[in-house]
Design a protein around this motif. Structure first.
Motif, short mmCIF file in Angstrom:
data_model
loop_
_atom_site.label_atom_id
_atom_site.label_comp_id
_atom_site.label_asym_id
_atom_site.label_seq_id
_atom_site.Cartn_x
_atom_site.Cartn_y
_atom_site.Cartn_z
N ASP A 208 40.47 41.71 38.34
CA ASP A 208 40.52 41.50 39.53
C ASP A 208 39.71 40.26 39.91
OD1 ASP A 208 41.79 43.76 40.24
OD2 ASP A 208 40.14 45.13 41.05
N HIS A 209 38.58 40.04 39.16
CA HIS A 209 37.77 38.80 39.40
C HIS A 209 38.70 37.59 39.11
CE1 HIS A 209 34.55 36.02 38.72
NE2 HIS A 209 35.19 35.82 37.53
N PHE A 210 39.53 37.54 38.13
CA PHE A 210 40.35 36.14 37.75
C PHE A 210 41.20 36.01 38.93
CE2 PHE A 210 38.74 36.91 33.13
CZ PHE A 210 37.91 35.91 33.56
N LEU A 211 41.83 37.39 39.43
CA LEU A 211 42.87 37.30 40.43
C LEU A 211 42.21 36.86 41.96
CD1 LEU A 211 45.17 40.42 39.92
CD2 LEU A 211 45.82 37.84 39.42
N THR A 224 48.38 41.67 42.86
CA THR A 224 47.70 42.96 42.29
C THR A 224 48.64 43.18 40.98
OG1 THR A 224 49.35 44.05 43.63
CG2 THR A 224 47.08 44.02 44.62
N VAL A 225 48.06 44.36 40.44
CA VAL A 225 48.95 44.64 39.11
C VAL A 225 49.13 46.17 39.14
CG1 VAL A 225 48.14 44.65 36.66
CG2 VAL A 225 46.94 43.03 37.97
N SER A 226 50.51 46.22 38.71
CA SER A 226 50.87 47.78 38.87
C SER A 226 50.34 48.52 37.96
CB SER A 226 52.37 47.65 38.44
OG SER A 226 52.74 47.54 37.03
N ARG A 227 50.07 49.81 38.05
CA ARG A 227 49.53 50.67 37.25
C ARG A 227 49.84 50.64 35.93
NH1 ARG A 227 46.39 55.47 38.23
NH2 ARG A 227 46.98 56.79 36.26
N GLU A 228 51.29 50.42 35.82
CA GLU A 228 51.86 50.62 34.17
C GLU A 228 51.39 49.28 33.60
OE1 GLU A 228 55.78 51.82 33.66
OE2 GLU A 228 56.07 49.96 32.84
N ALA A 229 51.55 48.13 34.38
CA ALA A 229 50.99 46.83 33.70
C ALA A 229 49.74 47.00 33.37
CB ALA A 229 51.36 45.74 34.45
N VAL A 249 46.02 36.27 32.95
CA VAL A 249 46.29 36.50 34.27
C VAL A 249 46.78 35.34 34.99
CG1 VAL A 249 44.81 37.10 36.34
CG2 VAL A 249 44.37 38.24 33.93
N GLU A 250 46.53 33.98 34.59
CA GLU A 250 46.84 32.87 35.09
C GLU A 250 48.20 32.77 35.02
OE1 GLU A 250 45.04 29.89 36.27
OE2 GLU A 250 43.19 30.44 35.95
N ARG A 251 48.61 32.88 33.76
CA ARG A 251 50.14 32.82 33.59
C ARG A 251 50.82 34.01 34.25
NH1 ARG A 251 52.14 34.01 27.50
NH2 ARG A 251 53.95 34.60 27.76
N LEU A 252 50.38 35.20 34.38
CA LEU A 252 51.32 36.25 34.99
C LEU A 252 51.13 36.06 36.60
CD1 LEU A 252 49.88 39.37 32.82
CD2 LEU A 252 52.13 38.21 32.68
N ASP A 258 56.94 39.03 44.26
CA ASP A 258 56.15 39.58 45.37
C ASP A 258 54.69 39.85 45.21
OD1 ASP A 258 58.80 39.68 46.27
OD2 ASP A 258 59.24 41.47 45.18
N SER A 259 53.93 39.02 44.39
CA SER A 259 52.58 39.22 44.39
C SER A 259 52.16 40.43 43.71
CB SER A 259 51.82 39.18 45.79
OG SER A 259 52.13 38.11 46.24
N VAL A 260 52.94 41.05 42.92
CA VAL A 260 52.57 42.07 41.92
C VAL A 260 53.04 41.89 40.56
CG1 VAL A 260 52.97 44.44 41.54
CG2 VAL A 260 53.03 43.71 43.95
#
Ligand SMILES: Nc1ncnc2c1ncn2[C@@H]1O[C@H](COP(=O)(O)OP(=O)(O)OP(=O)(O)O)[C@@H](O)[C@H]1O
Ligand SMILES: [Mg+2]
Length: 350
Positions: A208-211, A224-229, A249-252, A258-260
């Motif tokens: 969250d911090h890096f995002l 945001t990040v999906s639960r599964e990811a 996180v930068e790469r993903l 769609d920002s997820v």
């Protein structure tokens, strides 16, 4: 080194006040909460600190936090990477040199200890420091004086020393590559930063911090990040620790739709599940025999991982690199426990 007394009137406000350290050394795991408390305590005095921890755990973050909470914060923080500076230059980099001290020394030059005057010098990768220089550093720590190369005069310096190492210096002492007296002199206060896999509950907080940092840089597009990811991010061992997580996180954030950030954009290494123990492959058949099936599986797994790494996770290209049909490759991928995105993990019985 002489103890420096706090001079509050000369200091600017701590960046952001008492909550500042929570904003640079992120984490709620008890080990990190304890670490922040220790940093706040050691920051007040001038004791030498030795920070150890694996690569990328945040040793420099800790060193900077100590400096920025200390009475020295208005003075320079000077990082020196002992592994990156050629051995024969390190002494003059640290302590300076006189004109003509060695071939090419056409003028005198101040060293980094002088540049850090009144502040903190951060000796990173101290385990790489040559033995003769270790002896000189010990003298600096004991006397609070530096002698530049080619000079017979020692000059007082007021510098706090923080050192860091990503390998166990105690074992270097046992091996005879690090001076025991310097080791004890450095680790007046030892600080150990635990690897990320030992504080997994901080992974979502750090993500969250890096995002948040990415959103702030990119004009507010909050990803945001999906639960599964997130489960995959949580389960991975992060051998490169927080730095590896930050880069991932930068790469993903670039790859996601769609920002997820969802499982399909994760590289195979993150979704391969728990890694089996490393199996030794003996060159000759031992008298006790071997488990040929396990060894063949191990060899296949190693090459499959390397092929996926080399092709950035492109399975078609990875299969080609290994001279396999795509269906055979997928089959082996599943047997090695590497789950393809959207695939299954039906593992064969050993
Ligand atoms: N707890 C943390 N909160 C926020 N960022 C962190 C944290 N720990 C590490 N980082 C970030 O991770 C990266 C690596 O940290 P740092 O350079 O301090 O690690 P290191 O232990 O010095 O690594 P190395 O051994 O490779 O020198 C940096 O970008 C740093 O900002
Ligand atoms: Mg570092």
């Amino acid at each position: 080194m002489p103890e420096k007394t706090a001079q509050p009137e000369e200091q600017p406000d701590a960046p952001g006040g008492s909550g500042a350290i929570e904003r640079v050394l992120i984490g709620q795991h008890p080990a990190i909460v304890k670490l922040r408390a220790l940093i706040a305590k050691v920051a007040l005095g001038d004791v030498t600190v030795l920070i150890t921890g694996e690569s990328g755990v945040g040793k420099e973050v800790v060193a900077r936090a100590i400096h920025s909470l200390s009475p020295r914060r208005a003075r320079p923080f000077v990082p020196v990477n002992c592994a990156a500076i050629p051995r024969d230059l390190l002494e003059s980099e640290m302590f300076g040199h006189e004109r003509g001290a060695f071939t090419g020394a056409s003028g005198s030059r101040q060293g980094l200890f002088n540049a850090a005057s009144g502040g903190t010098i951060f000796l990173d990768e101290i385990g790489e420091m040559p033995m003769d220089l270790q002896a000189k550093l010990l003298r600096v720590l004991e006397d609070g004086e530096v002698r530049s190369v080619g000079s017979d005069r020692a000059v007082k310096v007021d510098v706090r020393v923080i050192a860091a190492s990503n390998h166990d210096l105690a074992s270097s002492v046992r091996k005879g590559t690090f001076r025991e007296d310097l080791f004890y002199r450095l680790q007046v206060v030892p600080i150990v930063v635990p690897p990320l896999r030992e504080r997994r509950s901080d992974i979502p907080i750090l993500v969250d911090h890096f995002l948040g940092l990415i959103a702030a840089r990119g004009g507010g597009r909050q990803i945001t990040v999906s639960r599964e990811a997130m489960v995959h991010l949580w389960s991975y061992d992060w051998p490169g620790n927080v730095r590896e997580l930050e880069n991932m996180v930068e790469r993903l954030a670039i790859l996601c739709d769609d920002s997820v950030i969802d499982t399909p954009v994760l590289p195979p290494i993150l979704i391969s599940g728990p890694r089996p123990p490393v199996i030794e492959i003996p060159a000759n058949l031992p008298a006790a025999g071997i488990n040929l099936r396990m060894i063949v599986r191990e060899i296949e797994g190693r090459y499959i991982n390397q092929a996926l790494k080399q092709t950035g996770g492109n399975k078609q290209a990875a299969a080609k690199l290994l001279g396999l049909k795509r269906t055979t490759f997928d089959d082996k991928l599943r047997r090695c426990g590497v789950i393809a995105p959207g695939g299954t993990d039906d593992k064969e019985e050993p």
